[in-house]
Design a protein around this motif. Structure first.
Motif, PDB file in Angstrom:
ATOM      1  N   ALA A  45       0.858  -1.187   0.000  1.00  0.00           N
ATOM      2  CA  ALA A  45       0.000   0.000   0.000  1.00  0.00           C
ATOM      3  C   ALA A  45       0.889   1.230   0.000  1.00  0.00           C
ATOM      4  CB  ALA A  45      -0.915  -0.003   1.221  1.00  0.00           C
ATOM      5  N   GLN A  88      -1.165   4.214  -5.110  1.00  0.00           N
ATOM      6  CA  GLN A  88      -2.229   5.209  -5.148  1.00  0.00           C
ATOM      7  C   GLN A  88      -2.515   5.608  -6.594  1.00  0.00           C
ATOM      8  OE1 GLN A  88      -1.266   8.033  -1.359  1.00  0.00           O
ATOM      9  NE2 GLN A  88       0.124   8.210  -3.078  1.00  0.00           N
ATOM     10  N   ASP A 119     -13.757   5.446   0.405  1.00  0.00           N
ATOM     11  CA  ASP A 119     -12.433   5.374  -0.227  1.00  0.00           C
ATOM     12  C   ASP A 119     -11.433   4.682   0.698  1.00  0.00           C
ATOM     13  OD1 ASP A 119     -13.286   6.767  -2.504  1.00  0.00           O
ATOM     14  OD2 ASP A 119     -12.846   8.710  -1.578  1.00  0.00           O
ATOM     15  N   TYR A 142      -9.521   1.130   0.140  1.00  0.00           N
ATOM     16  CA  TYR A 142      -8.055   1.083   0.104  1.00  0.00           C
ATOM     17  C   TYR A 142      -7.524   0.085   1.129  1.00  0.00           C
ATOM     18  CZ  TYR A 142      -3.270   2.751  -0.370  1.00  0.00           C
ATOM     19  OH  TYR A 142      -1.918   2.828  -0.607  1.00  0.00           O
TER      20      TYR A 142
END
Length: 456
Positions: free
Chosen positions: A83, A88, A218, A222
């Motif tokens: 991550a 992103q 969101d 994620y």
């Protein structure tokens, strides 16, 4: 770890006009290369520099790697989750940092947050944002480890959405502060050009527009996306017991076995670029960047030697966002960002060096010499000793040891990477330096941060 103060730089001058980045103003004219003082004996690195390693791979792809140190009462664990800033999307830049901040502030035992729970037993927990992952570092007594690791895993699974406003406000404040920091501004300008089309093109904190748009949905999406076995590494150092290893296996056995999506490739930099910004600063700041191999490239050790020739300013984490450290105010010298793909070699200069135009000219002259002229064996030997010293000195505590171990586990060489790297540095030749300089050090990107009332 992140540098908070100015580092020394330019131990070796490679250009006749001198690449001594932190030197005081000097009279015009060539400066001779330093007299070699290294032994003419071949440089050899030990075949084994680090303890024996245990490696286990879970059925879902999670890698658990450990080294036990008998004299340590503590256990240090780096958890690498896929991550990072490159994962992103550009329109969600900043979500990695916001989510990580929320993880640390998630209640795990009653109303106590993860950070508070760890601190209550004398431990520490932090996170660092990197290009291809976010790594969480937990350090505590072995007896406390299973419980605290379970708490961390719970927070990773479900970051408390109630913490989103505070995490968003913290990110927006960091973005505002970046505009007042010429070093951070210059680094951001370099990334914007060299990593166009990816989330790494933006500062670690993201940008104000994308941060304000982030929703609870969101963040949940994620957090769900990084719970994959592929790319997740748990690296344990210190007082590693069978119970600690069993806890690591248990906590991460429920990660999905679905492979992580491929990283987005940045737009290729095909020409020299120069960008200029005017800020409320007292002296100019300059960053000059070149493409460089990433840490798993066959050319990695050679570029570490080139970095030593240019004068290393700090390690790869010096400019990474770390939740436990303030942003550096100063950094002068070479910075090798080898965790990004592709990597970048960036040399930072500031107005305290005297004439900025002359400093840029000297740097470009030094790079030209690397590309066109074979350097002496004595000079290469000095640089290799510096590169080896930088490598060993950068690994001084459990946090750095577990980070290196996790990095090794992710490499094509596996855990033996950390023992092979010193040997590869020792084997670098002048011909290797010439070849790698020709391949990578050509299309430069120059970022200038100038005082508002001045022009270059």
């Amino acid at each position: 770890m992140r540098a908070a103060a100015r580092r020394g730089c330019a131990a070796i001058a490679i250009a006749a006009s001198a690449l001594t980045l932190a030197a005081a103003p000097r009279p015009p004219g060539p400066r001779p290369l330093p007299a070699p003082h290294a032994s003419s004996a071949p440089l050899r690195a030990p075949s084994v520099s680090f303890p024996a390693t245990q490696v286990a791979r879970l059925a879902n792809g999670v890698t658990i790697v450990s080294q036990t140190t008998a004299d340590s009462p503590l256990i240090g664990t780096q958890i690498f989750v896929p991550a990072g800033l490159l994962q992103q999307t550009p329109d969600a830049a900043g979500i990695a940092g916001v989510t990580a901040a929320m993880v640390l502030q998630t209640p795990v035992e009653g109303n106590a947050t993860l950070s508070e729970t760890v601190a209550a037993v004398g431990g520490s927990i932090s996170y660092t944002l990197a290009p291809v992952d976010t790594h969480y570092y937990l350090e505590c007594r072995n007896a406390d480890f299973p419980r605290l690791l379970h708490n961390l895993r719970s927070a990773l699974r479900h970051p408390a959405i109630a913490g989103l406003p505070a995490a968003r406000a913290k990110a927006l404040s960091a973005i505002e502060q970046l505009t007042k920091n010429p070093l951070e501004s210059a680094y951001a300008m370099i990334r914007q050009i060299r990593y166009q089309g990816t989330g790494f093109a933006f500062p670690d904190s993201g940008n104000a527009l994308s941060i304000r748009r982030l929703s609870a949905a969101d963040v949940r999406a994620y957090a769900s996306s990084y719970q994959r076995g592929g790319g997740t590494i748990v690296a344990l150092e210190g007082a590693v017991s069978p119970a600690a290893l069993a806890a690591a296996r248990s906590e991460f056995s429920d990660f999905s076995s679905v492979a992580a999506p491929a990283l987005t490739n940045p737009r290729l930099v095909e020409r020299t670029n120069q960008v200029v910004e005017h800020r409320n600063v007292t002296v100019p700041w300059v960053a000059v960047a070149y493409e460089a191999p990433n840490q798993y490239s066959p050319d990695f050790a050679i570029m570490l030697v080139i970095e030593a020739l240019l004068g290393q300013g700090g390690d790869v984490n010096a400019l990474a966002f770390n939740s436990d450290a303030a942003a550096p105010a100063q950094y002068v010298g070479a910075y090798y960002q080898y965790e990004a793909r592709p990597g970048s070699l960036i040399v930072f200069l500031d107005g305290d060096t005297g004439n900025v135009d002359q400093a840029i000219h000297d740097l470009q002259g030094g790079i030209a010499r690397l590309r066109t002229t074979g350097l002496s064996g004595d000079l290469i030997a000095q640089a290799k000793r510096l590169a080896l010293g930088n490598f060993y000195v950068s690994i001084a505590n459990l946090s750095e040891e577990s980070w290196l171990l996790g990095r090794a586990a992710a490499s094509p060489d596996g855990a033996q990477f950390e023992n092979l790297l010193p040997q590869r540095i020792a084997a670098v030749s002048a011909a290797d330096v010439h070849r790698v300089a020709q391949r990578y050090l050509s299309k430069e990107t120059v970022a200038l941060v100038l005082p508002q009332a001045a022009s270059r």
